[in-house]
Design an enzyme around this catalytic site. Structure first.
Site, PDB file in Angstrom:
ATOM      1  N   SER A  40       0.800  -1.229   0.000  1.00 56.52           N
ATOM      2  CA  SER A  40       0.000   0.000   0.000  1.00 56.52           C
ATOM      3  C   SER A  40       0.832   1.279   0.000  1.00 56.52           C
ATOM      4  CB  SER A  40      -0.937   0.008   1.203  1.00 56.52           C
ATOM      5  OG  SER A  40      -0.193   0.051   2.399  1.00 56.52           O
ATOM      6  N   LYS A  83       1.398   3.054   6.906  1.00 55.23           N
ATOM      7  CA  LYS A  83       0.305   3.790   6.276  1.00 55.23           C
ATOM      8  C   LYS A  83       0.598   5.284   6.327  1.00 55.23           C
ATOM      9  CE  LYS A  83      -2.344   0.281   5.485  1.00 55.23           C
ATOM     10  NZ  LYS A  83      -2.564  -0.160   4.128  1.00 55.23           N
TER      11      LYS A  83
END
Length: 108
Positions: A40, A83
């Protein structure tokens, strides 16, 4: 002879405990080396990249948009995920793909 061996053993155990405590405090409060998993964050952080995480700034600064946070994975507590913060409490963020005709939004 036995007294000398016991003395060396206890000194070794004492040094091991002291250095273990120092290492624990350094990794807990200063930072540590973390292996991030998941695609991600690509291309900034690749899957299985090794990064240094520091823990001091969270005590002095608030988390802001654009910051990268490292957390334990809820699915596998032995792995870490990285993240980027895109929204803070009360922010409205787009939760649909950019190519979708109808956009859906959520509040953080």
């Amino acid at each position: 002879m036995l007294r000398n061996a016991l003395g060396k053993t206890f000194r070794f155990v004492g040094y091991t405990v002291q250095y273990g405590c120092i290492a624990h405090c350094a990794f807990e409060y200063l930072g540590g080396i973390v292996v991030c998993s998941g695609p991600s964050m690509e291309p900034t952080i690749q899957n299985s990249d090794i990064v240094f995480s520091e823990n001091l700034s969270r005590h002095f600064y608030c988390i802001r948009k654009g910051d990268i946070v490292i957390v334990k994975s809820p699915n596998d507590p032995k792995s870490n995920i990285c993240k980027r913060v895109i929204g803070l409490e009360g922010d409205k963020v787009c939760t649909s793909n950019p190519s979708d005709f109808l956009k859906s939004h959520s509040y953080v």
